[in-house]
Write an enzyme that holds these catalytic residues in place. Structure first.
Site: not given
Ligand SMILES: *Cc1c(COP(=O)(O)O)cnc(C)c1O
Length: 374
Positions: A189, A93, A41, A164
């Site tokens: 992604k 998001y 962890r 982000d």
């Molecule tokens: C998908 C996404 C998230 C969230 O990510 P997860 O891996 O689905 O929890 C956050 N920010 C952006 C821009 C995203 O496309």
């Protein structure tokens, strides 16, 4: 320092034995010997290999891998405390909106949303804030912010600036080099890129923030598992090649959609008509693989939601497969109606994440989907 495409191939820490080219998956919860590792962890060598590579790619000193992008965002929001104000991009998001509005707001943290593409509006709203979390390009409207300018505003006002960077990845944009304090990724992604794992990441150069994130991650228990760390690192090995193809296909789709009579707006920062964004675009070396567009006729919505022969109707983005998403009923369904209308998320809006197929096949599939309803 090496170029990003080299770093994506060679980056990451050795695990210390036999010099394997692919790191072993240390599938163990606990370690004997009381040496460098004690409990997974807290830390794990496979996760460390990934974190080390992420830090190198994002020009950061400290990287943290989380069990999802939202877990990464959870950790960053955990840096603030009761009574603090957090400013977020208003086009973002859907899950980031939910974690702010439904979870953290319960603990006395105030959330405000603003158009981070608009510098003067953002400057005013930053007063009294503790943290700014911006997406650029934004999801799904692909708005590009002037990250350098936002970073200098934040610095002047003592605000932590988090970006982000999911849509462009370190191959195309390095927010820490533009002055941001924190970079966040949904590694689900492009970083992993294969639709086979859910993961997140945070990178920073700030030692005080890193110390807090170490405590937060170890205590909340949302760090990425050894196997998923290995999957993400494996994905990163081909990241730069994939980003090139995602982008090539995005240009092909954006040009095709722009010329189609049934399509209204096409939003892709790489298109020439988005000249107003040129200055800001120079802060990145690419435009990514996501194209957003409107169809003119509501009757097409049902047809597009069936997908095509290649293009799948599904949520998510950044993987090998081309996906078409309907933000209103999928990713952004939880946004309040007033916010969706202000941003422009209507029933006629679709988001396309271009995959790695041949661009001509994708365009032909799009054409069939659009023309199929005559
Ligand atoms: C998908 C996404 C998230 C969230 O990510 P997860 O891996 O689905 O929890 C956050 N920010 C952006 C821009 C995203 O496309």
């Amino acid at each position: 320092m090496f170029e990003k495409d080299t770093l994506s191939v060679i980056g990451g820490k050795d695990c210390g034995c036999f010099d394997p080219i692919s790191p072993p998956i240390f599938q163990t919860s606990t370690f004997g010997g009381g040496e460098e590792y004690s409990y997974s962890r807290i830390s794990n060598p496979t996760r460390d290999a990934l974190q080390n590579c992420l830090a190198e790619l994002e020009n950061g000193r400290f990287a943290f891998a989380f069990s999802s992008g939202l877990a990464a965002i959870n950790a960053v929001l955990s840096l603030v405390k009761q009574g603090d104000k957090v400013l977020l991009s208003d086009d973002l998001y859907g899950g980031t909106y939910r974690i702010a509005a439904n979870i953290f707001s319960k603990y006395g943290i105030a959330f405000e949303f603003c158009d981070t593409q608009n510098i003067s509006e953002t400057e005013k709203r930053l007063d009294g804030a503790r943290l700014l979390l911006a997406e650029s390009p934004t999801n799904p409207m692909m708005k590009v912010a002037d990250l350098k300018e936002l970073a200098s505003l934040c610095r002047g006002k003592g605000v932590i600036f988090a970006v982000d960077n999911t849509f462009l990845t370190p191959i195309f944009q390095n927010p820490l080099l533009l002055g941001a304090d924190i970079v966040i990724h949904s590694a689900t992604k492009y970083l992993s890129g294969h639709h086979d794992t859910v993961a997140g990441a945070v990178v920073t150069n700030d030692e005080a923030i890193a110390l807090q994130l170490t405590a937060i991650s170890g205590t909340l228990g949302n760090a990425l598992s050894p196997f998923d760390s290995w999957l993400v690192l494996r994905g990163i090995r081909t990241l730069s090649l994939r980003m090139e193809r995602h982008q090539e296909n995005a240009f092909a789709a954006a040009h095709f959609l722009s010329s189609h009579p049934k399509v209204g707006r096409v939003i892709y920062p790489g298109l020439a008509e988005h000249e107003g964004q040129r200055e800001r675009r120079l802060q990145s070396s690419g435009f990514g693989g996501v194209v957003t567009f409107d169809v003119n006729d509501l009757s097409l919505v049902k047809r597009l939601k069936k997908g095509g022969k290649i293009i799948k109707f599904a949520e998510s983005l950044g993987g090998f497969r081309t996906l078409i998403t309907h933000p209103l009923t999928q990713t952004h369904a939880s946004l309040p109606q007033e916010m969706r209308e202000r941003i422009g998320i209507t029933e006629r809006l679709f988001r396309l994440s271009l995959g790695l197929e041949n661009g001509r096949d994708i365009v032909a599939d799009l054409k069939e989907m659009l023309d199929g309803c005559d």
